[in-house]
Motif scaffolding. Sequence first.
Motif, PDB file in Angstrom:
ATOM      1  N   ALA A   1      35.142  25.471  90.097  1.00  0.00           N
ATOM      2  CA  ALA A   1      36.229  25.431  90.641  1.00  0.00           C
ATOM      3  C   ALA A   1      36.125  26.455  91.932  1.00  0.00           C
ATOM      4  CB  ALA A   1      37.942  26.331  90.158  1.00  0.00           C
TER       5      ALA A   1
ATOM      6  N   ASN B   1      39.609  16.144  80.918  1.00  0.00           N
ATOM      7  CA  ASN B   1      40.696  16.082  81.911  1.00  0.00           C
ATOM      8  C   ASN B   1      40.786  14.648  83.153  1.00  0.00           C
ATOM      9  OD1 ASN B   1      39.634  18.562  81.573  1.00  0.00           O
ATOM     10  ND2 ASN B   1      37.531  17.810  82.375  1.00  0.00           N
TER      11      ASN B   1
ATOM     12  N   ASP C   1      47.920  26.596  83.737  1.00  0.00           N
ATOM     13  CA  ASP C   1      47.838  26.984  84.417  1.00  0.00           C
ATOM     14  C   ASP C   1      48.566  28.312  84.477  1.00  0.00           C
ATOM     15  OD1 ASP C   1      50.406  26.698  85.220  1.00  0.00           O
ATOM     16  OD2 ASP C   1      50.011  25.299  86.451  1.00  0.00           O
TER      17      ASP C   1
ATOM     18  N   ALA D   1      48.320  21.991  82.799  1.00  0.00           N
ATOM     19  CA  ALA D   1      47.455  22.108  83.984  1.00  0.00           C
ATOM     20  C   ALA D   1      47.107  20.069  84.956  1.00  0.00           C
ATOM     21  CB  ALA D   1      45.399  22.262  84.309  1.00  0.00           C
TER      22      ALA D   1
ATOM     23  N   GLU E   1      42.785  26.608  84.293  1.00  0.00           N
ATOM     24  CA  GLU E   1      42.687  26.382  85.568  1.00  0.00           C
ATOM     25  C   GLU E   1      42.191  27.773  86.272  1.00  0.00           C
ATOM     26  OE1 GLU E   1      45.373  23.953  88.435  1.00  0.00           O
ATOM     27  OE2 GLU E   1      46.306  25.616  88.407  1.00  0.00           O
TER      28      GLU E   1
ATOM     29  N   ASN F   1      37.633  24.708  85.840  1.00  0.00           N
ATOM     30  CA  ASN F   1      38.261  24.101  85.368  1.00  0.00           C
ATOM     31  C   ASN F   1      38.630  23.596  84.230  1.00  0.00           C
ATOM     32  OD1 ASN F   1      40.188  25.622  88.045  1.00  0.00           O
ATOM     33  ND2 ASN F   1      39.452  23.880  88.969  1.00  0.00           N
TER      34      ASN F   1
END
Length: 382
Positions: free
Chosen positions: A95, A255, A278, A284, A300, A315
Motif C-alpha cells: 500500500a 484481489n 476498508d 474494499a 486496506e 492491501n
Amino acid sequence: MDYARFLNFIQEKTGAVASKKQRTIIRFARPAAYQECLRQLNRMKRSFPQMRLIRSSSLLQAFICPFSLADLPQSCRKGLILEQDAQVSVHAVPASGMVTTPEIPWGVRHIQAPDVWSSSTGYQVRIAVIDTGADFSHPDLRHSLARGVNLLNPNMLPHDDNGHGTHITGTIAGAGSMQGILGVAPRATIYPVKAFDHNGAAYVSDIILGIDWCVRNQVDIINMSFGMKSKNKSLFNVVNKALQAGVVVVASAGNDNKSRSVDYPARYPQTISVGATDRSRKIARFSNSGPHVDIYAPGEKIYSSWIGGRHKEMNGTSMATSHVSGSIALLLALRPDLTPTEIKQLLRKSARPVLSARKRSARGGISPSEVNALRLIKRGAP
C-alpha cells in the motif's frame, strides 16, 4: 498394480531431472496400495539418493514428483490418479513504503479485539500460517513463533525472504514492545509453514504437504492467504481431510474485484472464505465478493510486521484473512470444543453488516458482513 515397474520408471525420471518447474501429484485410489508403494520407495531411497526428491503426503495418500509423468505407461497407471501440479500466489500488494506504526493497528481496533483481551488473548491456540515464512528475529514476533517447517528447504527454519508471511503473522499474533504492534490474538502461537518462495509463489504440492504437516502436528487453525484461479482435486481433497480432522481453514478470497467469483482454495465450502473491507466498513475496491465469501475483515492499508524488524502497510484479502484467524483464536482459547462448522456459524451470526452499495450476498444467501471479535466472543463464549 506393478509397483516395481512403477518405481523403476520414477527412478529413471528422477535421475534425469533438470528442472522442478514440472511436477506431478500422484494419488493412490487404495490406502493399502499407497502404504505398500511408500514402503518400497523408502527402501529404494537408501540405495538411490535421488529418490529423496519424491515426497509423500500421508493425509492425501499421494506422491509428489518434481517432473511430468505424461509418459507413464498405462500398465503402471491402474489405481493411480495423476494431476499436474499448479502454481499459487499470495493475495497482497504494497500500500505504501515502510511506515511507523501505532501500537495497535486500525484493523485490530476496528474489529474490537482489544475489548476481548481481558477475557482471551488466544493463549495456547495453535495457528499455522502457510506462507513465505516468518522473521524469527522480529521484536513483534519473538514470543509468538514456534519452529514450524520449511518445505522448500527442510534443513532450515522457515525464515521469511519475502515479507508477506511476517505481515500476516504480525496481524494475527504480534506481541511487540512499545515500538511494535499488537495483533488480534497476541498470545496465540504461530507455526510458520514456508511453502512460498521469495517471489510469493508456490506449487499446489507444497500447499498439500503443508496441510499434511499441520494436521499431523495438531494445529487448530490454518491461515491460507493465497489463491489460484483453477480447481485442483488434490488440494480440494486435502482441505476436506483437514476439516474432517477438526482444523479450521481460513482462506483469502482474492484481489480481482470480482463480484461472483473467488479464488481457490477459498471457493471450497470447507474453508472460511474472507473478503476485505476498508476503514468505512465497505467492501474494499480490490476485494472479490459475492456468494462465495463467508465474511469480510479489514484489508486496506493494514499496518503490520515486516522482515528486517521493520513494519509495512499492505492491501489485500490476505490481510483480511489474518484478522479472521486471530478472531477465531480468541474464541477457541475459551471454547476449544467448537467444531469448524460451529465456528463458521458463530462468525456469521456475530458479524456486523457491511456498509456498501456494493453489497452482494454471501454463501447461503446471507448478507455480507464483517468480523467483530467482541461480538464473536459474547455470542460464542460459555
